[in-house]
Design a protein around this motif. Sequence first.
Motif, PDB file in Angstrom:
ATOM      1  N   GLN A   9      10.541  10.788   1.347  1.00  0.00           N
ATOM      2  CA  GLN A   9       9.334  11.471   1.543  1.00  0.00           C
ATOM      3  C   GLN A   9       8.934  12.292   2.591  1.00  0.00           C
ATOM      4  N   SER A  68       2.262   2.061  -3.444  1.00  0.00           N
ATOM      5  CA  SER A  68       1.595   2.428  -4.310  1.00  0.00           C
ATOM      6  C   SER A  68       1.485   4.020  -4.150  1.00  0.00           C
ATOM      7  N   GLN A  69       1.222   4.279  -2.685  1.00  0.00           N
ATOM      8  CA  GLN A  69       1.154   5.656  -2.388  1.00  0.00           C
ATOM      9  C   GLN A  69       2.285   6.517  -2.857  1.00  0.00           C
ATOM     10  N   LEU A  70       3.541   6.044  -2.531  1.00  0.00           N
ATOM     11  CA  LEU A  70       4.647   6.639  -2.999  1.00  0.00           C
ATOM     12  C   LEU A  70       4.731   6.769  -4.549  1.00  0.00           C
ATOM     13  N   GLU A  86       0.835  -0.980   0.162  1.00  0.00           N
ATOM     14  CA  GLU A  86      -0.073  -0.065   0.059  1.00  0.00           C
ATOM     15  C   GLU A  86       1.053   1.427  -0.089  1.00  0.00           C
ATOM     16  N   LEU A  87       1.924   1.353   1.007  1.00  0.00           N
ATOM     17  CA  LEU A  87       2.920   2.473   0.884  1.00  0.00           C
ATOM     18  C   LEU A  87       3.468   2.652  -0.450  1.00  0.00           C
ATOM     19  N   HIS A 147       3.934   5.625   9.175  1.00  0.00           N
ATOM     20  CA  HIS A 147       3.212   5.323   8.109  1.00  0.00           C
ATOM     21  C   HIS A 147       3.490   3.735   8.147  1.00  0.00           C
ATOM     22  N   SER A 179       2.431   7.256  -6.382  1.00  0.00           N
ATOM     23  CA  SER A 179       1.548   8.356  -6.741  1.00  0.00           C
ATOM     24  C   SER A 179       2.311   9.622  -6.534  1.00  0.00           C
ATOM     25  N   LEU A 180       2.999   9.679  -5.614  1.00  0.00           N
ATOM     26  CA  LEU A 180       3.979  11.061  -5.259  1.00  0.00           C
ATOM     27  C   LEU A 180       5.084  11.078  -6.227  1.00  0.00           C
TER      28      LEU A 180
END
Length: 611
Positions: free
Chosen positions: A112, A88-90, A85-86, A120, A92-93
Amino acid sequence: MCGIVGWATYGSDQHHNRSVLEAMTSTMACRGPDDSGAWMARHAALGHRRLAVLDPAGGRQPMTLDTQRGTLALTFSGEVYNFRELRSQLISLGHRFRTNGDTEVVLHGYAQWGERVAEHLDGMFAFAVWDEGEQTLVMIRDRLGVKPLYYQSTPNGVLFGSEPKALLAHPSVALLVDSDGLREIFAFTHAPNWTLWKGMRQVAPGTVVTVGRAGVRERVYWRLGPMAHDDDRHKSIDRVRDLLDGAIRRQLVSDVPLGVLLSGGLDSSAITGLAAEALAEQGEKLRTFSVGFTGQEEQFEPDDLRASSDGPFVRDVVRQVRPEHHDIVLDSSELSDPGLRRHVITARDSPAGLGDMDLSLYLLFKAVRAHSTVVLSGEAADELFGGYRWFHRPEALQAQTFPWLVQRGVMDRTRGIRADVLKALDVAAYSADQYAAATAKVERADGVGNEEHAMRVMFHLNMTRHIRMLLDRKDRISMAVGLEVRVPFCDHRLVEYVHGAPWAVKSFDGREKSLLRHASAHVIPASVAGRTKAHYPSVQDASYARALQKQAAELLLERHHPVFDLADREWLQRATSLDPDVIPVQLRHDLDRILDLYHWFDLYSPRVVVD
């Protein structure tokens, strides 16, 4: 799961100290048998030993990332269960990844969010990041302290490592133990930050330690405090079931063989049942492992800690769940081998163990490692749900000391120690000070009465003190054979939720661990659901006591051995003269501790100063 080592120092160029880093890293070989790595800069050095669990091909460490601020270098131990999950979030960033494991996610997460990356992460972890741009070393440990991390300040920085032995391999570190180190061995209060070795500390659970040119600072990012709990009994049971099931499912992620340690008690049986359900959905079968002793089930005698033998309950679980099960059966002659004791002392860097229960745990883990690289275990369930007897005894609640010290026996660690040493250490005063310090940290929730607050203090002490001993024992002994042990009951969401529940909800049926018992009833046999708490098994064979007496008698012949700077020679002589067939269990534990001290002196040659 791995071993990490290194340092930050601002006094000189460290490039020429590679041999020192390699010596420190080599002490972690058991924690990471699959690979070794080193990274060096002018003012920092990071070492790593790897046990490959996720992304075996791509997760080599130390791992680096070049950023606009400068290079980041990471050495990481543990598992991050939400890394996908992290990731995917990263992404997107704007982050881009080269590997498929959790280590690179932690590294990009630090890039980040900086040290806030800790908040997190869902998992068990201990890691260090050297930030070349900031010229700082950041050390972070998971919320419950599942993974260890030690450090020691130097004139120009710090040394750090997964175990004390890594720091002790540095030429500047003295093998010195003073009164502060010894007191905790005998008091058994599980003081935070404590280590046996003078000058060495632990990074506290839920804490970030940052090292820079200006010195060392700490920031607590998570602590166990009062939590609101408005759910009734039925909602609480459902929520516990969901939280535990979710924790287990996340912790089943592995690229190597995985299993569960099954004792036939409520905690491990609940994990077994839920894990088997989750794996069955994927078409996979669970492995389980149990430990016992030759002939002990047939001749089992109940004692203060165990009303029943594990064997029948294990078989009931196996019949219901149908895993691929392995019974690990040990012989008392294996346990009495001095070489085994020395392995365990080396694993723990300390004589503060639990005797034959540590020895059998080492043999169990070694046997399990032949089949699996990762196992799930039930540590923390008793502390979290109220499984120990002291939760249910008014005298423990009213004792104004740590509740496990009210239950004497194995918890009394001062017998066999010289009277002058005990007088100098004043263990009673130390315990009282530690109790006062520990209870002062318990916040009182609004509207909570005196009795409920007293129970909340009890739970807080267990979750912030007692569990530390069990987690350290589990980590050090398992990693000594290259086995990763995961602990679903240390999931911080589950811990927060259950910790906030009032005692009336936690004990609604008048039995220990009411919430867990009912939340897991659908996956465990009725016999296990009705079983009372039984501690990890201890050998009952008189031949083990006989072997201890023989080894102690041989020790008495070494008249000038330094163990007698602490141990009472006359007490040991009396103990060796007793009939081993009727020797009290407690006396056997005492002999275990004296022999642990003896081998610790031999292995480490420490300088011990009692003042």
